[in-house]
Design a protein around this motif. Sequence first.
Motif, mmCIF file in Angstrom:
data_model
loop_
_atom_site.group_PDB
_atom_site.id
_atom_site.type_symbol
_atom_site.label_atom_id
_atom_site.label_comp_id
_atom_site.label_asym_id
_atom_site.label_seq_id
_atom_site.Cartn_x
_atom_site.Cartn_y
_atom_site.Cartn_z
ATOM 1 N N ILE A 1 0.836 -1.214 0.000
ATOM 2 C CA ILE A 1 0.000 0.000 0.000
ATOM 3 C C ILE A 1 0.864 1.253 0.000
ATOM 4 C CG2 ILE A 1 -1.603 1.281 1.502
ATOM 5 C CD1 ILE A 1 -2.747 -1.444 2.364
ATOM 6 N N ASN B 1 -14.452 -4.672 0.989
ATOM 7 C CA ASN B 1 -14.264 -4.675 -0.466
ATOM 8 C C ASN B 1 -13.060 -3.808 -0.863
ATOM 9 O OD1 ASN B 1 -16.721 -2.825 0.383
ATOM 10 N ND2 ASN B 1 -15.701 -1.784 -1.302
ATOM 11 N N GLY B 2 -11.990 -3.904 -0.062
ATOM 12 C CA GLY B 2 -10.766 -3.149 -0.358
ATOM 13 C C GLY B 2 -9.758 -3.996 -1.113
ATOM 14 N N GLY B 3 -8.461 -3.649 -0.950
ATOM 15 C CA GLY B 3 -7.388 -4.305 -1.700
ATOM 16 C C GLY B 3 -7.285 -5.792 -1.439
ATOM 17 N N SER B 4 -7.285 -6.192 -0.169
ATOM 18 C CA SER B 4 -7.085 -7.624 0.103
ATOM 19 C C SER B 4 -8.320 -8.438 -0.278
ATOM 20 C CB SER B 4 -6.697 -7.856 1.556
ATOM 21 O OG SER B 4 -7.682 -7.346 2.412
ATOM 22 N N ARG C 1 -19.775 -1.368 3.150
ATOM 23 C CA ARG C 1 -20.582 -0.324 3.789
ATOM 24 C C ARG C 1 -20.909 0.822 2.849
ATOM 25 N NH1 ARG C 1 -15.908 2.274 7.769
ATOM 26 N NH2 ARG C 1 -14.362 2.517 6.111
ATOM 27 N N ARG D 1 -19.020 2.000 -3.885
ATOM 28 C CA ARG D 1 -17.754 1.249 -3.951
ATOM 29 C C ARG D 1 -18.023 -0.241 -4.176
ATOM 30 N NH1 ARG D 1 -15.609 5.147 -0.295
ATOM 31 N NH2 ARG D 1 -16.113 4.009 1.603
ATOM 32 N N THR E 1 -11.832 -9.248 5.671
ATOM 33 C CA THR E 1 -10.753 -8.468 5.032
ATOM 34 C C THR E 1 -10.798 -7.013 5.496
ATOM 35 O OG1 THR E 1 -11.899 -7.647 3.049
ATOM 36 C CG2 THR E 1 -11.086 -9.914 2.961
ATOM 37 N N THR E 2 -11.620 -6.717 6.510
ATOM 38 C CA THR E 2 -11.616 -5.357 7.067
ATOM 39 C C THR E 2 -10.552 -5.296 8.161
ATOM 40 O OG1 THR E 2 -13.090 -5.595 8.972
ATOM 41 C CG2 THR E 2 -14.152 -5.369 6.814
ATOM 42 N N PRO E 3 -10.146 -4.088 8.554
ATOM 43 C CA PRO E 3 -9.175 -4.008 9.666
ATOM 44 C C PRO E 3 -9.834 -4.078 11.045
ATOM 45 C CG PRO E 3 -9.445 -1.861 8.594
ATOM 46 C CD PRO E 3 -10.387 -2.791 7.907
ATOM 47 N N ILE E 4 -11.131 -4.416 11.108
ATOM 48 C CA ILE E 4 -11.827 -4.442 12.412
ATOM 49 C C ILE E 4 -11.265 -5.595 13.266
ATOM 50 C CG2 ILE E 4 -14.055 -4.647 13.597
ATOM 51 C CD1 ILE E 4 -15.367 -3.726 10.925
ATOM 52 N N MET F 1 -8.031 -5.371 14.399
ATOM 53 C CA MET F 1 -6.572 -5.277 14.287
ATOM 54 C C MET F 1 -6.018 -4.488 15.478
ATOM 55 S SD MET F 1 -4.589 -4.272 10.832
ATOM 56 C CE MET F 1 -4.733 -2.522 10.814
ATOM 57 N N LEU G 1 -7.946 -12.207 7.882
ATOM 58 C CA LEU G 1 -6.669 -11.860 7.236
ATOM 59 C C LEU G 1 -5.719 -11.133 8.188
ATOM 60 C CD1 LEU G 1 -7.776 -12.948 4.674
ATOM 61 C CD2 LEU G 1 -7.391 -10.779 3.550
ATOM 62 N N GLY H 1 -4.184 -14.621 9.646
ATOM 63 C CA GLY H 1 -3.524 -14.096 8.438
ATOM 64 C C GLY H 1 -2.045 -14.406 8.311
ATOM 65 N N MET I 1 -1.017 -16.639 5.227
ATOM 66 C CA MET I 1 -1.148 -15.897 3.955
ATOM 67 C C MET I 1 0.087 -15.018 3.738
ATOM 68 S SD MET I 1 -4.209 -13.370 2.767
ATOM 69 C CE MET I 1 -4.046 -12.278 1.362
ATOM 70 N N LEU I 2 0.501 -14.349 4.811
ATOM 71 C CA LEU I 2 1.667 -13.462 4.723
ATOM 72 C C LEU I 2 2.935 -14.251 4.396
ATOM 73 C CD1 LEU I 2 2.398 -10.479 5.120
ATOM 74 C CD2 LEU I 2 2.879 -10.987 7.506
HETATM 75 P P1 NAP Z 1 -8.185 -1.634 2.466
HETATM 76 O O1 NAP Z 1 -7.856 -1.721 1.020
HETATM 77 O O2 NAP Z 1 -8.150 -0.332 3.162
HETATM 78 O O3 NAP Z 1 -9.655 -2.279 2.644
HETATM 79 C C1 NAP Z 1 -10.304 -2.341 3.884
HETATM 80 C C2 NAP Z 1 -11.794 -2.652 3.679
HETATM 81 O O4 NAP Z 1 -12.383 -2.696 4.976
HETATM 82 C C3 NAP Z 1 -12.555 -1.590 2.888
HETATM 83 O O5 NAP Z 1 -13.537 -2.190 2.092
HETATM 84 C C4 NAP Z 1 -13.200 -0.755 3.984
HETATM 85 O O6 NAP Z 1 -14.439 -0.197 3.601
HETATM 86 C C5 NAP Z 1 -13.501 -1.807 5.035
HETATM 87 N N1 NAP Z 1 -13.575 -1.220 6.361
HETATM 88 C C6 NAP Z 1 -12.600 -0.531 7.023
HETATM 89 N N2 NAP Z 1 -13.034 -0.168 8.239
HETATM 90 C C7 NAP Z 1 -14.315 -0.603 8.340
HETATM 91 C C8 NAP Z 1 -15.301 -0.519 9.346
HETATM 92 N N3 NAP Z 1 -15.067 0.084 10.511
HETATM 93 N N4 NAP Z 1 -16.519 -1.082 9.108
HETATM 94 C C9 NAP Z 1 -16.769 -1.704 7.938
HETATM 95 N N5 NAP Z 1 -15.876 -1.819 6.941
HETATM 96 C C10 NAP Z 1 -14.656 -1.283 7.139
HETATM 97 O O7 NAP Z 1 -7.238 -2.581 3.326
HETATM 98 P P2 NAP Z 1 -6.605 -4.002 2.897
HETATM 99 O O8 NAP Z 1 -5.283 -3.799 2.263
HETATM 100 O O9 NAP Z 1 -7.637 -4.785 2.167
HETATM 101 O O10 NAP Z 1 -6.301 -4.636 4.337
HETATM 102 C C11 NAP Z 1 -7.359 -5.003 5.188
HETATM 103 C C12 NAP Z 1 -6.885 -5.915 6.319
HETATM 104 O O11 NAP Z 1 -6.310 -7.100 5.802
HETATM 105 C C13 NAP Z 1 -5.790 -5.292 7.209
HETATM 106 O O12 NAP Z 1 -6.088 -5.644 8.537
HETATM 107 C C14 NAP Z 1 -4.515 -5.953 6.768
HETATM 108 O O13 NAP Z 1 -3.576 -6.079 7.805
HETATM 109 C C15 NAP Z 1 -5.024 -7.329 6.345
HETATM 110 N N6 NAP Z 1 -4.182 -7.930 5.312
HETATM 111 C C16 NAP Z 1 -3.541 -9.096 5.588
HETATM 112 C C17 NAP Z 1 -2.752 -9.696 4.624
HETATM 113 C C18 NAP Z 1 -2.056 -10.984 4.944
HETATM 114 O O14 NAP Z 1 -1.152 -11.378 4.194
HETATM 115 N N7 NAP Z 1 -2.441 -11.686 5.979
HETATM 116 C C19 NAP Z 1 -2.604 -9.108 3.362
HETATM 117 C C20 NAP Z 1 -3.284 -7.913 3.109
HETATM 118 C C21 NAP Z 1 -4.065 -7.334 4.082
HETATM 119 P P3 NAP Z 1 -14.557 1.124 2.658
HETATM 120 O O15 NAP Z 1 -14.116 0.688 1.297
HETATM 121 O O16 NAP Z 1 -15.978 1.452 2.737
HETATM 122 O O17 NAP Z 1 -13.634 2.135 3.287
#
Ligand code: NAP
Length: 281
Positions: free
Chosen positions: A69, A133-136, A157, A161, A194-197, A199, A225, A248, A251-252
């Motif tokens: 990111i 529905n973010g990157g992961s 939410r 998007r 896949t949300t950071p809730i 973390m 994750l 997670g 996966m990492l």
């Molecule tokens: P991201 O692109 O920012 O996506 C996060 C998603 O969560 C978005 O859809 C966001 O919604 C939603 N979200 C965030 N806060 C929320 C809340 N309070 N209520 C409801 N939805 C919420 O982040 P990401 O890169 O996908 O990473 C997300 C998580 O995955 C992180 O905790 C990261 O550490 C973990 N991760 C782990 C690995 C691994 O290898 N294990 C790899 C990648 C990521 P909006 O789109 O509406 O903002």
Amino acid sequence: MHEIQGTTRLLGIIGDPIKHSRSPIMQNAALSHLGADYVYVPFPVKQEQLGIVLEGFQAVGVVGFNVTIPHKQAIMPYLSQISPLAQAMGAVNTVWRTERGWEGTNTDVLGFIAPLKEERQKWSESQVVILGNGGSARAVVAGCFELGVKQVHVVGRNLERLQAFQQSWSDPVIVHLWHELPELLSETTLLVNTTPIGMSPHVNATPVEQELLAQLPKGAIVYDLIYNPRPTQLLKLGRSLDLFTIDGTEMLVQQGAAALQIWLDEPVPVGVMRRALLDAL
Ligand code: NAP
């Protein structure tokens, strides 16, 4: 760590911020174990510097690098070739240098699938619910298509998007707002957060409360994750309900191992990488 000499070759990771990345610990542990004459370095890179950084990497002979990111999409126009998987996902996390220029793929999908391959699920009969529905979530959806699951539901939410997310796939993805989640769970065999809730430091937060989680059928898998904390509150609740849980970390580890294998073109010590990561967490 391996002694850096005049012959040492460069690998690394670009991102912003990058100082919390665990990849250098994991990758350097593997390189050191193999006695490979490489070093893996974290590079803080601002979006507007991406082009200059790639020219610099080319000039000094960087062999390959990971992308995190916020550059996973932005890197794509700079690459001479992108794997079909990364094209479909719209994100690249691993890049390597060839005579034709930089090439890229995405190893997050392999990483996501790796711990699921051990589960004896009939994927063609499985309904998956993905929270976020973010990157992961993109890696998770691509992984579900690789597994051949029956239906992929994505819960988010923000309707706009969610719709954009849905339209970015050629295979069917069904999208929902959060209030629709209770209707889905009784038929769901894999629930992925896949949300950071939950973390760190918000370790008591959970995207799904116990009462709702209890609607999952017996034998369902809850996959978070997040790798810090281990386990998350969601996974603690899942365990208390006798559900299968996956965090997670694997996966990492596996996305990193797959990247290193591309750069070195030889088998890599996954166990060493896993140990180094778990020690660091
Ligand atoms: P991201 O692109 O920012 O996506 C996060 C998603 O969560 C978005 O859809 C966001 O919604 C939603 N979200 C965030 N806060 C929320 C809340 N309070 N209520 C409801 N939805 C919420 O982040 P990401 O890169 O996908 O990473 C997300 C998580 O995955 C992180 O905790 C990261 O550490 C973990 N991760 C782990 C690995 C691994 O290898 N294990 C790899 C990648 C990521 P909006 O789109 O509406 O903002």
